[in-house]
Write an enzyme that holds these catalytic residues in place. Structure first.
Site, mmCIF file in Angstrom:
data_model
loop_
_atom_site.group_PDB
_atom_site.id
_atom_site.type_symbol
_atom_site.label_atom_id
_atom_site.label_comp_id
_atom_site.label_asym_id
_atom_site.label_seq_id
_atom_site.Cartn_x
_atom_site.Cartn_y
_atom_site.Cartn_z
ATOM 1 N N ASP A 92 -6.889 -3.754 -5.987
ATOM 2 C CA ASP A 92 -6.505 -2.472 -5.391
ATOM 3 C C ASP A 92 -5.052 -2.104 -5.707
ATOM 4 O O ASP A 92 -4.699 -0.915 -5.757
ATOM 5 C CB ASP A 92 -6.642 -2.517 -3.862
ATOM 6 C CG ASP A 92 -7.866 -3.230 -3.346
ATOM 7 O OD1 ASP A 92 -8.268 -4.249 -3.950
ATOM 8 O OD2 ASP A 92 -8.409 -2.802 -2.323
ATOM 9 N N ASP A 117 0.800 -1.224 0.000
ATOM 10 C CA ASP A 117 0.000 0.000 0.000
ATOM 11 C C ASP A 117 0.833 1.274 0.000
ATOM 12 O O ASP A 117 0.399 2.315 0.492
ATOM 13 C CB ASP A 117 -0.947 0.003 1.205
ATOM 14 C CG ASP A 117 -2.050 -1.029 1.058
ATOM 15 O OD1 ASP A 117 -2.659 -1.075 -0.023
ATOM 16 O OD2 ASP A 117 -2.297 -1.784 2.007
#
Length: 421
Positions: free
Chosen positions: A197, A137
């Site tokens: 994602d 992330d």
């Protein structure tokens, strides 16, 4: 009593700020962008008070859990809980970069140094994450915060932090499979999971290519996007959430979901990530199949019989109780922001794409906006994180606000200049 006094003083301060704001800026309601950006400034001032209160009043249980897991201090907001309390997260949380990103966007719009200083303060809390190789992330955390900060200030310290973040992210690349590993958790369930994602984190690598002249970052990003294009999508151009890979052979082991209804359902935010991710990848590479995939995802979304008339999706397109299912305002905001960019690359459908994005922003503004002075300073209500485990269901979530502001600024630039970048 302390909380009540704080609330009273906060209400008075907010009223004063509204009065001052109305005397020196366009009145609320002049345009969709002006109205929402003024609203954002007012709400974020509420958020600062709520953040201070939440830090000061952290429960002993929360503090003990953080210390036990080595999570570090609380940094930025993530969501409101169902009971109305504000949920702050340590820097390691994947959402920690969105709040400073919002502040940088407000600074960009206003050019007011108040917002610049606040953005710097909330960005600097995350520096240690540049070395956190346990997560994919990096883009969400570091590019939304430091990336926007560097773009607006050209601060060389930010540049070095971002380059280290890109190197750390590149360390998760699995060359045999051609992907960047997403998660390290659930190792009994998946050997090497990759989630849709992860497309959003590639922007950091493209940026690092330009800034370092090291093409390694570019090739990792392109390989990941191509492998995802090959394996993540179904014939109808919806996408799976999680693909599990054998890192030696590159073979696909499983096709699953983690946050959607079922393995074969179309989780709404996942479709939004796909639309945004492939639009961005086309911008950075001009590879035609990336643009084609973005257009195919858009077609899936807007031709789906369960897409609501206001274009704010239910949390999963296959949720069984539609229309009595929670919406996901965050998915809508991501889609709107992506469509303003796709508008630039698809001249044949440019007017349609902009009309769809405009409609989303209009409906979010009209029916999903928080109450001024309340809701912990969030901008949008009715987002859904993970309904199957009843986490963050029908609550304000920070990334909805981030992409909402981004979409507003893109609309503003597009209408004023015909450009976004």
């Amino acid at each position: 009593m302390k909380r009540r006094i704080q609330r009273i003083s906060h209400t008075l301060a907010l009223g004063l700020w509204i009065g001052l704001a109305s005397s020196c800026t366009p009145k609320l309601g002049n345009t969709l962008v002006e109205d929402n950006m003024m609203f954002a400034q007012l709400q974020l001032r509420v958020a600062f008070d709520e953040i201070d209160y939440a830090r000061t009043n952290e429960t002993p249980e929360s503090r003990k859990k953080r210390e036990k897991n080595g999570w570090g201090e609380l940094t930025n907001p993530r969501n409101s809980e169902p009971d109305g309390t504000l949920h702050l997260v340590p820097s390691k949380d994947w959402t920690s970069g969105f709040f400073p990103g919002e502040l940088w966007y407000v600074y960009e719009y206003t050019q007011n140094n108040f917002w610049k200083k606040k953005a710097q303060q909330h960005t600097d809390m995350l520096e240690q994450e540049k070395m956190n190789g346990k997560t994919h992330d990096m883009g969400f955390k570091m590019y939304c915060s430091y990336g926007n900060g560097y773009r607006l200030t050209q601060d060389e310290r930010y540049k070095e932090i971002l380059l280290q973040s890109a190197r750390t992210l590149a360390g998760r690349y699995k060359p045999q499979a051609g992907i960047i590993r997403s998660w390290d958790h659930n190792q009994k369930k998946w050997q090497c999971p990759v989630i849709i994602d992860n497309m959003m984190n590639l922007e950091l690598l493209f940026w690092a290519t330009r800034e370092s002249n090291d093409s390694t970052f570019y090739h990792i990003a392109v390989n990941h996007a191509r492998t995802t294009l090959k394996n993540h999508f179904r014939p109808d151009n919806s996408c799976y959430h999680v693909i599990d890979y054998d890192t030696i052979t590159g073979k696909v082991l499983k096709k699953n979901t983690h946050q959607g209804l079922s393995h074969e359902s179309a989780w709404s935010r996942g479709q939004a990530w796909a639309l945004y991710g492939y639009t961005m990848c086309y911008r950075e590479t001009k590879i035609p199949e990336f643009l084609q995939q973005a257009k195919k995802v858009e077609e899936f979304l807007f031709n789906h019989p369960h897409m609501p008339t206001d274009y704010v999706p239910y949390w999963d397109f296959d949720a069984p109780e539609i229309p009595n299912e929670p919406r996901d305002a965050s998915a809508a905001a991501i889609i709107a922001s992506a469509l303003y960019e796709l508008n630039l690359y698809d001249p044949e459908n440019a007017e349609r794409d902009k009309e769809r994005a405009d409609k989303i922003l209009e409906n979010l503004s009209k029916n999903y906006r928080a109450t001024m002075g309340h809701d912990n300073g969030f901008l949008l209500l009715h987002s859904t994180g993970t309904k199957p485990t009843n986490v963050e269901v029908d609550v304000p979530i920070v990334y909805a606000d981030y992409y909402f502001i981004e979409a507003l600024l893109r609309k503003d630039r597009l209408e004023k200049t015909g450009k976004l970048f």
